[in-house]
Scaffold this motif. Structure first.
Motif, short mmCIF file in Angstrom:
data_model
loop_
_atom_site.label_atom_id
_atom_site.label_comp_id
_atom_site.label_asym_id
_atom_site.label_seq_id
_atom_site.Cartn_x
_atom_site.Cartn_y
_atom_site.Cartn_z
N THR A 1 32.77 35.76 40.33
CA THR A 1 34.13 35.83 40.53
C THR A 1 34.59 35.37 41.76
O THR A 1 33.95 35.46 42.89
N THR A 2 35.52 34.40 41.90
CA THR A 2 36.12 33.89 43.11
C THR A 2 37.56 34.49 43.28
O THR A 2 38.27 34.97 42.55
N PRO A 3 38.00 34.29 44.71
CA PRO A 3 39.11 34.96 45.08
C PRO A 3 40.34 34.21 44.06
O PRO A 3 41.27 34.82 43.54
N ALA A 4 40.46 32.71 44.03
CA ALA A 4 41.40 32.05 43.26
C ALA A 4 41.34 32.32 41.83
O ALA A 4 42.38 32.44 41.04
N GLU A 5 40.17 32.81 41.15
CA GLU A 5 40.05 33.23 39.67
C GLU A 5 40.83 34.61 39.67
O GLU A 5 41.81 34.60 38.79
N LEU A 6 40.73 35.64 40.64
CA LEU A 6 41.33 36.76 40.70
C LEU A 6 42.90 36.55 40.67
O LEU A 6 43.82 37.03 39.85
N LEU A 7 43.17 35.69 41.81
CA LEU A 7 44.66 35.73 41.99
C LEU A 7 45.24 34.93 40.89
O LEU A 7 46.44 35.27 40.35
N THR A 8 44.57 33.88 40.19
CA THR A 8 45.01 33.32 39.02
C THR A 8 45.59 34.43 37.90
O THR A 8 46.46 33.95 37.16
N ALA A 9 44.43 35.03 37.67
CA ALA A 9 44.49 36.19 36.74
C ALA A 9 45.65 37.29 36.85
O ALA A 9 46.43 37.47 35.93
N MET A 10 45.92 37.29 38.13
CA MET A 10 46.99 38.40 38.38
C MET A 10 48.25 37.73 38.09
O MET A 10 49.49 38.44 37.60
N VAL A 11 48.63 36.67 38.60
CA VAL A 11 49.80 35.91 38.25
C VAL A 11 49.96 35.45 36.92
O VAL A 11 51.16 35.67 36.55
N ARG A 12 48.94 35.28 36.28
CA ARG A 12 48.87 34.90 34.83
C ARG A 12 49.63 36.17 34.19
O ARG A 12 50.57 36.16 33.16
N THR A 13 48.75 37.34 34.60
CA THR A 13 49.31 38.68 33.90
C THR A 13 50.65 39.06 34.43
O THR A 13 51.49 39.53 33.35
N ALA A 14 51.40 38.68 35.56
CA ALA A 14 52.52 39.06 35.93
C ALA A 14 53.46 38.22 34.81
O ALA A 14 54.50 38.96 34.44
N ASN A 15 53.02 36.75 34.67
CA ASN A 15 54.06 36.25 33.89
C ASN A 15 54.10 36.62 32.33
O ASN A 15 54.99 36.59 31.78
N GLN A 16 52.96 37.00 31.83
CA GLN A 16 52.84 37.64 30.59
C GLN A 16 53.58 38.89 30.30
O GLN A 16 54.25 39.21 29.59
N LYS A 17 53.49 39.75 31.43
CA LYS A 17 53.92 41.03 31.34
C LYS A 17 55.67 41.20 31.86
O LYS A 17 56.40 42.01 31.05
N LEU A 18 55.96 40.12 32.76
CA LEU A 18 57.17 40.34 33.34
C LEU A 18 58.27 39.17 33.05
O LEU A 18 59.43 39.54 32.96
#
Length: 296
Positions: free
Chosen positions: A112-129
């Motif tokens: 896992t890379t930092p970019a992958e985690l950050l991308t997943a976090m922002v993607r989840t924010a978009n899905q949920k918020l």
């Protein structure tokens, strides 16, 4: 340059039933803990992942530090990745992911890379918020979804409990509607990069777009990563005429419509705080004397 939000004179309002339905719908869309899968290759699929938990209310620097720790990387690695990763952020964010590193549980493997985690976090924010419910709720208050996320981040930082979030959100909305400065310690703490309940008069005069004592309107960005309950409170605040609040003690937040009533609650807070501080000093004093009290 001031970053101000000025509500329109005429705006649509959610009915009480609509607020409740929106609130319940958002909460039922998720559990208290959200596990977010990352896209992994075949080799990674065989590896048992570890988990990174990002709680509600964490600031971006705190999330970066947590990513660096779980991945065993030098400090600053995740922050550097945030600057170069292609994150699907609102245009209003201007590339700043604050408020969109969604609080959830994320799997982590050796690859896992930092970019992958950050991308997943922002993607989840978009899905949920970034949902129609949030967009409709924001529009009802004359806001954009990004401004609503900013308001929700203040609610996340200020509310003593989930039960108080709707009332805290109402105070923010009421102050905005009256063009009153928000005067939130949480935004000042963000400007000063700290967490405290102690704010000095001189600190309320600092020149910062996050100093809501001096500047009217919402701060220019969120101040942390709000969860779904805070977001629900932001779009469907509890009905009320409150303009002030203070947490007198844990579990006891007092909301007031008048400054006179608020001053009484603040006086109660100061009295309880002084009593607690005196007790701490007495305990510390006894602790310091104890080593010399032994005679054996």
């Amino acid at each position: 340059m001031r970053h101000e939000y000025r509500p329109p004179r005429r705006r649509s309002r959610l009915t009480r039933r609509g607020r409740l339905a929106l609130f319940l719908g958002m909460l039922l869309a998720t559990g208290a803990l959200i596990a977010v899968p990352l896209l992994r290759g075949a080799d990674e699929a065989a590896e048992k992942p570890r988990h990174l938990l990002i709680p509600e209310g964490r600031r971006a620097p705190e999330v970066y530090a947590a990513i660096d720790r779980v991945l065993g990387l030098p400090a600053g690695s995740a922050k550097a990745a945030a600057a170069t990763a292609t994150l699907d952020l609102p245009a209003e964010a201007k590339g700043n992911p604050e408020g969109f590193l969604f609080p959830a549980t994320y799997p982590v493997t050796s690859r896992t890379t930092p970019a992958e985690l950050l991308t997943a976090m922002v993607r989840t924010a978009n899905q949920k918020l970034a949902t129609k419910a949030v967009a409709d709720g924001a529009r009802a208050h004359g806001m954009t979804p990004y401004q609503t996320a900013t308001l929700a981040s203040i609610v996340e930082a200020e509310a003593d409990s989930a039960a108080d979030m709707g009332k805290v959100a109402r105070v923010v909305h009421n102050r905005l509607a009256r063009s009153m400065p928000l005067q939130m310690d949480s935004t000042l703490n963000y400007a000063l990069n700290r967490h405290t309940v102690d704010t000095k008069l001189g600190e309320t005069r600092i020149d910062s777009p996050f100093n809501t004592y001096r500047r009217q309107g919402l701060p220019p960005t969120p101040i942390d990563s709000p969860g779904l309950q805070a977001m629900a409170a932001a779009v469907a605040p509890t009905p009320g005429d409150w303009l002030y609040f203070v947490t007198v003690k844990p579990g006891d937040t007092r909301f007031s419509a008048t400054y006179a009533a608020h001053r009484k609650h603040v006086a109660e807070f100061n009295r309880l705080r002084a009593t607690a501080d005196a007790g701490t000093r007495m305990v510390a004093g006894r602790a310091q004397q104890q080593p010399g009290a032994r005679t054996d």
